[in-house]
Design an enzyme around this catalytic site. Structure first.
Site, PDB file in Angstrom:
ATOM      1  N   ASP A 144       0.596  -1.206  -0.073  1.00  0.00           N
ATOM      2  CA  ASP A 144       0.071  -0.083   0.200  1.00  0.00           C
ATOM      3  C   ASP A 144       0.767   1.095  -0.053  1.00  0.00           C
ATOM      4  O   ASP A 144       0.554   2.329  -0.210  1.00  0.00           O
ATOM      5  CB  ASP A 144      -0.847   0.252   1.172  1.00  0.00           C
ATOM      6  CG  ASP A 144      -2.324  -0.655   1.197  1.00  0.00           C
ATOM      7  OD1 ASP A 144      -2.818  -0.867  -0.203  1.00  0.00           O
ATOM      8  OD2 ASP A 144      -2.777  -0.938   2.049  1.00  0.00           O
TER       9      ASP A 144
HETATM   10  C1  GLC Z   1      -1.893   1.075   4.711  1.00  0.00           C
HETATM   11  C2  GLC Z   1      -0.689   0.235   4.780  1.00  0.00           C
HETATM   12  C3  GLC Z   1      -0.075   0.181   6.018  1.00  0.00           C
HETATM   13  C4  GLC Z   1       0.159   1.557   6.150  1.00  0.00           C
HETATM   14  C5  GLC Z   1      -1.074   2.407   6.563  1.00  0.00           C
HETATM   15  C6  GLC Z   1      -0.739   3.744   6.843  1.00  0.00           C
HETATM   16  O1  GLC Z   1      -3.015   0.493   5.096  1.00  0.00           O
HETATM   17  O2  GLC Z   1      -1.263  -1.182   4.301  1.00  0.00           O
HETATM   18  O3  GLC Z   1       0.791  -0.866   6.294  1.00  0.00           O
HETATM   19  O4  GLC Z   1       1.242   1.473   7.010  1.00  0.00           O
HETATM   20  O5  GLC Z   1      -1.833   2.360   5.274  1.00  0.00           O
HETATM   21  O6  GLC Z   1      -0.770   4.730   5.879  1.00  0.00           O
HETATM   22  C1  GLC Z   2      -1.282  -3.846   5.584  1.00  0.00           C
HETATM   23  C2  GLC Z   2      -2.727  -3.733   4.814  1.00  0.00           C
HETATM   24  C3  GLC Z   2      -2.516  -4.712   3.578  1.00  0.00           C
HETATM   25  C4  GLC Z   2      -1.380  -4.274   2.946  1.00  0.00           C
HETATM   26  C5  GLC Z   2      -0.113  -4.241   3.750  1.00  0.00           C
HETATM   27  C6  GLC Z   2       1.330  -3.965   2.953  1.00  0.00           C
HETATM   28  O1  GLC Z   2      -1.376  -4.992   6.087  1.00  0.00           O
HETATM   29  O2  GLC Z   2      -3.853  -4.279   5.433  1.00  0.00           O
HETATM   30  O3  GLC Z   2      -3.522  -4.527   2.527  1.00  0.00           O
HETATM   31  O4  GLC Z   2      -1.123  -5.151   1.810  1.00  0.00           O
HETATM   32  O5  GLC Z   2      -0.437  -3.624   4.839  1.00  0.00           O
HETATM   33  O6  GLC Z   2       1.263  -2.415   2.590  1.00  0.00           O
END
Ligand code: GLC
Ligand code: GLC
Length: 811
Positions: A483
């Site tokens: 993400d």
């Molecule tokens: C997203 C990511 C997570 C990140 C968070 C904060 O949901 O998956 O790991 O740190 O957002 O922005």
């Molecule tokens: C968090 C989010 C997931 C994402 C991961 C890596 O675990 O929930 O959707 O893939 O972060 O960013």
């Protein structure tokens, strides 16, 4: 240092020191009503949605940590203490917290009084039951004063903390007998109220916080408790609470038990009132009646135990390793169920007012619980697929109460559609239920746009094919699994969220090698599924696309020693030796090796060797290396985190199993096992001081080698880590894989493992699988016998019923 121990017999983790390095929590509830409970009885309860229907108040990130819960206070001749140590923090003569399967029992003792408190939510019940057993262990008569206490949340947990100009005037309660009712906003638009009851006559009560606690007192020293009397206060606005006051006399050796019930009631419009302004309490009284004796409570607890026996009876491992056994048989499966129930909403890191259910998260969670509750997995798949867009894109999240896509975040995460194939295929392989493919499933929750679930899969597959970039690799959109790799975001405003900022994908060349690998893995699954249902032409078409992708990865996604991670907006390489920071990333190594891309040419082996060399450390495999030390606007959020944390070179435990599985693809059992053990909580119990979070559940992230304190974990419980590790260890290391035609057996283990056994329930029959490795190999099956009959290949054929003996000889 350890703070407790595993009691595998009872499926409990027993905490013996209340001052754990972080609150170690448990979850109560299995369907609609849930609670979080820490080892000192902190936490809160909610009905279905931790934001909109929160029953009790909790203060996150407070000082001291873990403030608010369901507290009991004992005033014993002026000595005031709590069985869970907090909030009084009076030194106890004995303390023990047993976190079990959906129940928690906390026992404290002081000056000859032992207080055992049990918390659980009975099956199919919208209430938390609390049993308090007080025992006098002295030879004198004891007269003590017991107070219960919790604070009501004014339902909407976010508004509760924000909108004080309104909220401090709206609170309303009623008291009848030994029951305190919370009815804020009931007279207007709410059809629900909550209650807190005890099954004995009380000697007083309080419902107004200031009267009970005192305006400048802390929870550790409530005025009423210190003074040893209740004030019978009635809350009007301000902060309504619920506290019962009971005077208890105990003969030497005598025990008395009290049952408290914290419940939630919904009434129909026409049944809301008994008389003007007096709420209809009948439904609450009916719930109270169900749990008003110790016998009834014990019976409900037994039902809960049986429920967990059934769920955990589906896969039972016997290996020579207690830690592995307890993770596979108890805790990892338990965490998978909790993750299924909570998604990413409420933990001690997720405050229960934020994100809804993730499209990709929920599909991945499914691989951890589909064997336990296949019917619920089926419904979950339909709910998720219903939030897909007609072009195959997906709402990134949806809200559990409405089941509708979340407009605030929208779509455009180009990995999302492929995860639906994982979810559906896993479900069918477990159950054999192909009929799910014919279900008519809406797009964007609009039934007039409905098509079959199989069509949704086709459209998902095509979404990747229709969105390829200049190198023939998938365009990344707003992000892929990571993400925080926001290649089209270009945010320079600290008030913007990377997750919701409008992206600039126009003219972007940003492609993801990770999605390419993901596409090859699940594209292949889509091909196989299509063949199974006779769609031969479609299978052929899809195979052609998959083959093209394999070629694109080999020619444009290989950096020489490992797989590239991506191309950025301008078409520059990401995750290449040419880069100064972020030369190598874990995700594409995981997915491309799981896909077996370039296996023959040795690419997989090379990539995994590079992982070992550059990403592995004492505590697990970090996400990227070198960590980013400055903000890179064209990479986005990933470069915002300090080095070694979260997506910037943290050990993101969710993706470590991809490497474990990749290692099994090339048959390196020792490596897969080494990576498994490194992040597996039961193996980290002895370093709890460093690790910090619960030794019985996975955390999302462990600080990586570049961090200030490598090895320190954060964000335990609600993470895709639970499902992926369970999947990796059971299906790829132990190698018991549900498949269309039966159980496929393909272990990949350390050569010195001599044998192990798995009892597996599968589609109505039970299989006692014994795997023998006297040959001392990592992988490969010399023979497979089922009920004494030699089989061709390595799939145990299907039986409709009965118990079947399976003997697997590796070699
Ligand atoms: C997203 C990511 C997570 C990140 C968070 C904060 O949901 O998956 O790991 O740190 O957002 O922005
Ligand atoms: C968090 C989010 C997931 C994402 C991961 C890596 O675990 O929930 O959707 O893939 O972060 O960013």
């Amino acid at each position: 240092m350890k703070y407790g121990y595993f009691d595998d017999e009872r499926r409990e983790y027993v905490i013996t020191n209340p001052q754990t390095p972080w609150p170690w929590i448990n979850y109560l509830g299995n369907e609609d009503f849930f609670s979080l409970v820490s080892n000192s009885a902190g936490g809160y309860a909610f009905y279905k949605d931790a934001k909109f229907r929160r029953l009790t108040r909790y203060r996150y990130n407070n000082v001291p940590m873990d403030n608010g819960g369901r507290y009991f206070y004992i005033n014993d001749g002026g000595t005031v203490w709590s069985p869970g140590w907090k909030p009084c923090k009076t030194e106890l003569d004995k303390y023990e917290c047993r976190h079990g399967m959906s129940y928690t029992q906390i026992t404290g003792a002081k000056n000859g009084i032992e207080a055992e408190t049990l918390f659980f939510i009975p099956l199919k019940t919208w209430a938390e039951v609390q049993k308090v057993k007080l025992t006098n262990t002295t030879s004198d008569v004891k007269k003590i004063k017991l107070f219960s206490f919790m604070e009501w949340c004014l339902w909407n947990a976010e508004d509760d903390q924000n909108n004080l100009q309104r909220n401090l005037s709206t609170g309303e309660v009623e008291v009848k007998g030994s029951t305190i009712y919370h009815k804020t906003e009931y007279k207007e638009r709410r059809n629900h109220y909550a209650f807190y009851h005890v099954n004995t006559a009380i000697d007083g009560y309080d419902t107004d916080r200031e009267s009970f606690v005192g305006l400048y007192n802390e929870f550790s020293e409530p005025k009423a408790v210190i003074e040893g009397r209740a004030t019978n206060s009635e809350a009007h606005g301000w902060s309504p609470v619920a506290s019962h006051y009971i005077e208890v006399e105990l003969q030497p050796g005598e025990s008395k038990e009290f049952i408290f019930v914290l419940g939630y009631i919904e009434n129909k419009e026409e049944d809301k009132w008994e008389t003007k302004n007096v709420i209809n309490k009948q439904p609450a009284e009916a719930v109270i009646e169900r749990f008003n004796t110790v016998e009834k409570v014990e019976a409900a607890l037994n039902e809960l135990r049986l429920y967990w026996d059934t769920l955990l009876g589906k896969i039972v491992l016997e290996s020579g390793d207690d830690k592995l056994n307890r993770m596979v048989n108890i805790w990892n499966q338990y965490q998978c169920m909790v993750t299924f129930n909570m998604s990413r909403s409420a933990s001690f890191f997720e405050v229960g007012i934020g994100r809804g259910m993730g499209f990709r998260d929920s599909n991945q969670d499914l691989i951890g619980f589909v064997h336990q509750v296949p019917e619920r997995a089926r419904q979950r798949i339909i709910d998720i697929a219903s939030t897909q867009f007609p072009d195959g894109g997906c709402y990134h999240q949806y809200q559990p109460l409405t089941k509708r896509g979340n407009d605030a975040i929208g779509g455009g995460f180009n990995d999302d559609p492929m995860w639906l194939i994982l979810g559906v295929v896993s479900y069918i392989k477990e159950t054999g239920d192909f009929s799910i493919l014919d279900e008519m499933v809406p797009f964007d929750n609009d039934m007039s746009l409905a098509q079959t679930l199989y069509d949704h899969l086709t459209i998902s597959f095509n979404h990747v094919v229709n969105n390829l970039g200049p190198n023939g690799l998938p365009l990344i959109g707003r992000a892929d699994w990571n993400d925080c790799l926001n290649l089209n975001c270009f945010s320079s405003d600290p008030n913007e969220s990377f997750q919701t900022t409008e992206n600039n994908t126009e003219g972007s060349k940003a492609e993801s090698v990770m999605i390419a690998g993901l596409f090859v893995v699940y594209g292949q699954e889509y091909v196989e599924l299509s063949k199974r249902i006779g769609k031969v032409d479609e299978a052929e078409r899809a195979q052609t696309e998959v083959n093209k992708m394999i070629e694109a990865v080999k020619s444009k996604g290989w950096d020489g020693e490992w797989f590239l991670r991506a191309y950025d907006f301008y078409g520059n390489k990401v995750g290449s030796d040419e880069n100064e920071e972020g030369k190598i990333f874990i995700e594409s190594q995981g997915w491309c090796t799981m896909a077996g891309i370039g296996k023959e040419e040795g690419l997989c082996e090379k990539a995994l060797d590079s992982v070992k060399e550059r990403l592995d450390c004492d505590y697990g495999i970090v996400l990227n290396n070198p960590a980013f030390t400055k903000y890179v606007i064209e990479y986005g959020e990933i470069s915002t985190y300090p080095a070694g944390y979260k997506e910037n070179a943290g050990i993101f435990c969710h993706n470590n199993p991809w490497i474990m599985i990749g290692e099994t693809v090339i048959g390196r059992g020792e490596k897969a096992w080494e990576y498994y053990k490194k992040i597996c909580p039961a193996y980290l119990e002895d370093i709890s001081d460093l690790h910090k979070t619960e030794p019985y559940v996975y955390a999302q992230m462990i600080a990586g080698k570049d961090a200030y304190k490598p090895g320190e974990a954060k964000n335990s419980w609600l993470t895709g880590t639970a499902a992926w590790n369970f999947y990796a260890v059971t299906q790829y290391i132990l190698g018991i894989q549900p498949d269309y035609d039966g159980l496929k057996i393909e272990p990949c283990i350390p050569a010195d493992w001599k044998e192990f056994a798995v009892k597996r329930q599968f589609r109505g029959a039970e299989y006692n699988i014994r795997v023998v490795n006297s040959a001392g190999v990592n992988k490969g099956i010399a023979s497979l016998e089922v009920d004494g009959v030699k089989q061709k290949g390595n799939t145990v054929p299907l039986f409709d019923e009965g118990t079947h003996e399976v003997l697997v000889t590796m070699g």
